[in-house]
Design a protein around this motif. Structure first.
Motif, PDB file in Angstrom:
ATOM      1  N   ILE A  91       0.851  -1.205   0.000  1.00  0.00           N
ATOM      2  CA  ILE A  91       0.000   0.000   0.000  1.00  0.00           C
ATOM      3  C   ILE A  91       0.879   1.244   0.000  1.00  0.00           C
ATOM      4  N   GLN A  92       1.922   1.191   0.829  1.00  0.00           N
ATOM      5  CA  GLN A  92       2.833   2.323   0.959  1.00  0.00           C
ATOM      6  C   GLN A  92       3.546   2.597  -0.360  1.00  0.00           C
ATOM      7  N   LEU A  93       3.933   1.545  -1.066  1.00  0.00           N
ATOM      8  CA  LEU A  93       4.601   1.716  -2.359  1.00  0.00           C
ATOM      9  C   LEU A  93       3.658   2.374  -3.367  1.00  0.00           C
ATOM     10  N   VAL A  94       2.420   1.868  -3.411  1.00  0.00           N
ATOM     11  CA  VAL A  94       1.448   2.429  -4.350  1.00  0.00           C
ATOM     12  C   VAL A  94       1.180   3.894  -4.013  1.00  0.00           C
ATOM     13  N   ALA A  95       1.028   4.187  -2.703  1.00  0.00           N
ATOM     14  CA  ALA A  95       0.767   5.568  -2.284  1.00  0.00           C
ATOM     15  C   ALA A  95       1.903   6.489  -2.713  1.00  0.00           C
ATOM     16  N   LEU A  96       3.148   6.038  -2.490  1.00  0.00           N
ATOM     17  CA  LEU A  96       4.298   6.872  -2.857  1.00  0.00           C
ATOM     18  C   LEU A  96       4.392   7.039  -4.368  1.00  0.00           C
ATOM     19  N   ALA A  97       4.150   5.947  -5.099  1.00  0.00           N
ATOM     20  CA  ALA A  97       4.234   6.012  -6.557  1.00  0.00           C
ATOM     21  C   ALA A  97       3.188   6.993  -7.093  1.00  0.00           C
ATOM     22  N   GLY A 131       2.716   8.004   4.270  1.00  0.00           N
ATOM     23  CA  GLY A 131       3.472   6.883   3.700  1.00  0.00           C
ATOM     24  C   GLY A 131       4.685   6.553   4.554  1.00  0.00           C
ATOM     25  N   ALA A 132       5.394   7.613   4.996  1.00  0.00           N
ATOM     26  CA  ALA A 132       6.597   7.411   5.807  1.00  0.00           C
ATOM     27  C   ALA A 132       6.240   6.776   7.152  1.00  0.00           C
ATOM     28  N   LEU A 133       5.121   7.233   7.735  1.00  0.00           N
ATOM     29  CA  LEU A 133       4.705   6.666   9.023  1.00  0.00           C
ATOM     30  C   LEU A 133       4.357   5.185   8.878  1.00  0.00           C
TER      31      LEU A 133
END
Lengths: 453, 235
Positions: A91-97, A131-133
């Motif tokens: 999820i974090q990867l998709v959010a950052l992308a 995302g970082a959190l």
């Protein structure tokens, strides 16, 4: 690959490589802007400033994705456990992308915070913070649950938290320009000469330990000393950015003295790397990782250490500050210290994630030497342009554009070096995506090598 | 080497904390002094609005300010001193005209009148930040050297000093001094007589309706005459 959840890392690496390619393409476009005359109609819709914002943000984004991928790869091996939640990782990867893509498209339409390297508008900053959190929570929970603390883990987590906290200083609007730049450097300088060094140091220590088989105790001891020196010189060394921005005069002393010491930890790192390599207990398995490890250590010393030192003293910096000399140092330092490190991790982890213990390294070596020498040539061209600029504009008092005219040739040389660099990048990226197993006809040297863990 | 892991840990801790404490202490002191060094009392709403304009149009990714940012265009720290109100206004409002002869262009970003005025006030405030005499090219010592160069070329004249002081060099060139935004001034004396030239300096369009040069309301008639005299002497 020993742990299933390490697979997450592959997707971080893949995205990072694509962004890296895009970053270099935009870099070439910037070089064209420097020597060619572009029609006003094109400049009006796609100015240099927009392309530069994209070039620099792509750099930050792909390096951070690389660090995160590396963390997801290393933490299971270090804690001897699976990642707390692979779902959060994806999820974090998709959010950052998505944030990254939105930001890049936004720049094209003038949606910007307008501060170099921190152009991403505030609403997107908050997505990045979330995302970082998620990332820190995921990594932290993995470590806490495993209770297998090591110095490498601690340094990595410490560096990542430090990195995330510093980002916060770049978010607000500062009414006073001097204060604005004062805290801008808390993000940029304390990242590259603080938090990122911790993260990179931990990653480097992990890989060095894996490929040389040197005792953990020895590696971790050196990690402490190096990180201590990095932070000792790096934190107060922020002062070398405070010479001319409207801050008190004592920063000339503090910045000058501390940053004069900044090459020391890097030098120590190079010496320590060479020592580990000489006393290695394992046979060379995939020599490309070694090439990147040693090449990266030397390039780090050259780009960040020597080229940084060259114009860090106030007496010199008075003439070189804000000139192409900075561009030269910036390119060599980012490539030497962080791009090389990430590529080393990719060459270490991506084959394992694909189930390859030994791979053909011809293309990879070609990529390494092409990129390394092309970037060196580019750094020198910018350097010559910078020295010309410092002398013509700042010493002789020639007008800005009159001086740029004299530097034009060197921007063309930089562009040609950039083309060579692009070839190296394309070969490297292709190679990493389509790794080939080593041909079996050759005698297998890796018989003694233990499986990497 | 007999360095133990425990000693290594102490090196790390003392090094980091020592540097951190020094840095934070100086940060507090810097905050105290910055008020004076940057004339924070003159940081009006217009100045802050001007900073927002500077950021809105991403000026900083082409121009440096305080030496930070993109290296593609001139540093803006002392732009107010170099270009003055008129010079900044013209460049931002009509870059396609001002830089039509330049081989490097500036984008037309359609700023409103209000935005341009705020930007000018912001630059005026930035101009007065105490940067320890940075950048060298705009330092008080530098104009002397370019004036010396002018004098070496054309001899001592009050007009030459005014030509420099009134920012004419921001657009015009004489010999190797100045810039190429407008035409070079070496042979302008052959084209006009002194009176017309003096008129041209203040109200360009009255003499030449096609002129791209902005009006110069700040230049006094007597000053224009001196500058014209100086230019006549060049031909």
């Amino acid at each position: 690959m020993e742990y299933q959840s390490q697979r997450v890392a592959y997707f971080y690496f893949a995205l990072a490589l694509l962004l890296f390619t895009l970053q270099v393409l935009l870099g070439l476009w910037l070089a064209v802007n420097y020597f060619a005359t572009l029609p006003q109609s094109l400049v009006d819709v796609f100015p240099f400033s927009t392309a530069r914002a994209m070039h620099t943000n792509l750099l930050v984004l792909w390096l951070l994705l690389g660090f995160m991928g590396a963390t997801y790869y290393i933490v299971p091996a270090e804690t001897k456990s699976e990642i707390y939640s692979t779902k959060i990782a994806y999820i974090q990867l998709v959010a950052l992308a998505l944030t990254g893509v939105t930001a890049l498209i936004g720049f094209l339409f003038g949606w910007t915070q307008g501060r170099p390297l921190l152009e991403i508008p505030m609403p997107l900053d908050f997505v990045i913070v979330i995302g970082a959190l998620m990332f820190l929570y995921n990594i932290g929970m993995t470590m806490i649950k495993a209770k297998n603390w090591t110095v490498i883990q601690g340094t990595l987590l410490g560096g990542l938290v430090f990195l995330a906290v510093m980002y916060l200083f770049g978010i607000p609007f500062y009414p006073n320009l001097t204060i604005d730049w004062y805290y801008w450097w808390w993000v940029i300088h304390l990242w590259v000469e603080g938090a990122w060094e911790l993260v990179a140091g931990a990653i480097f220590a992990f890989i060095l330990m894996k490929i040389t088989g040197v005792d953990r105790a020895v590696v971790e001891k050196w990690l402490y000393v190096e990180m201590g020196l990095f932070l000792f010189t790096g934190i107060a060394g922020t002062g070398h950015h405070y010479y001319w921005l409207g801050a008190p005069r004592y920063w000339l002393w503090i910045g000058g003295i501390f940053s004069a010491l900044e090459p020391l930890p890097i030098l120590l790192m190079v010496i320590d790397t060479m020592k580990h390599v000489r006393h290695r207990k394992l046979q060379v398995a995939n020599s490309l990782v070694w090439t990147y490890a040693i090449g990266g250590a030397f390039y780090h010393l050259l780009g960040a250490g020597l080229f940084g030192f060259a114009h860090t003293l106030p007496q010199i910096n008075y003439y070189t500050h804000g000139s192409q000399v900075t561009v030269s140092h910036g390119h060599l330092a980012f490539f030497g210290a962080y791009a090389m490190l990430n590529l080393m991790v990719f060459y270490y982890a991506m084959p394992k994630l694909k189930g390859l213990e030994n791979y053909a390294d011809g293309r990879g070596k070609f990529g390494f030497w092409t990129m390394g020498s092309a970037m060196f040539c580019m750094g020198l061209s910018f350097g010559v342009a910078g020295v010309l600029q410092a002398y013509l504009e700042r010493v002789l008092g020639m007008g800005y554009m009159a001086a740029q005219e004299q530097m034009r040739l060197w921007f063309m040389v930089a562009f040609v070096c950039g083309l060579a660099f692009l070839i190296g990048v394309l070969v490297t990226v292709y190679d990493l995506f389509f790794l080939k197993p080593k041909e079996e006809s050759k005698p297998v040297r890796s018989a003694v090598a233990q499986p990497a863990r | 080497m007999s360095l133990t892991k425990r000693t290594a840990w102490w090196i790390f801790l003392v090094g980091t904390l020592g540097s951190l404490i020094l840095f934070l202490a100086l940060t507090i002191d810097t905050h105290r002094q910055v008020r004076v060094l940057t004339n924070a009392d003159r940081l009006t709403d217009e100045v802050v609005a001007g900073k927002r304009v500077w950021e809105k149009y991403n000026c900083n990714d082409c121009h440096t300010i305080l030496g930070f940012g993109g290296y593609y265009a001139p540093d803006m720290t002392k732009s107010y001193k170099r270009l003055g109100d008129v010079g900044i206004r013209e460049r931002v409002a009509k870059p396609e005209v001002v830089f039509s002869r330049s081989w490097r262009k500036m984008p037309q970003q359609h700023l409103s009148k209000k935005e341009i005025e705020d930007l000018v006030v912001f630059m005026k405030w930035v101009n007065d930040i105490d940067t320890h005499d940075w950048p060298p090219q705009d330092s008080a010592k530098m104009p002397e050297s370019s004036i010396r160069k002018l004098i070496a070329m054309v001899g001592i004249s009050p007009g030459a000093a005014l030509f420099k002081e009134r920012g004419c060099l921001a657009c015009h060139r004489i010999g190797e001094v100045g810039t190429d935004v407008g035409p070079a001034m070496d042979k302008v004396g052959a084209k006009y007589n002194k009176e017309t030239l003096a008129e041209y300096i203040i109200h360009p369009k009255k003499v030449n309706p096609q002129s791209k040069m902005p009006e110069q309301p700040d230049v006094k008639p007597l000053e224009a005459e001196r500058i014209a005299e100086f230019l006549m002497g060049l031909k």
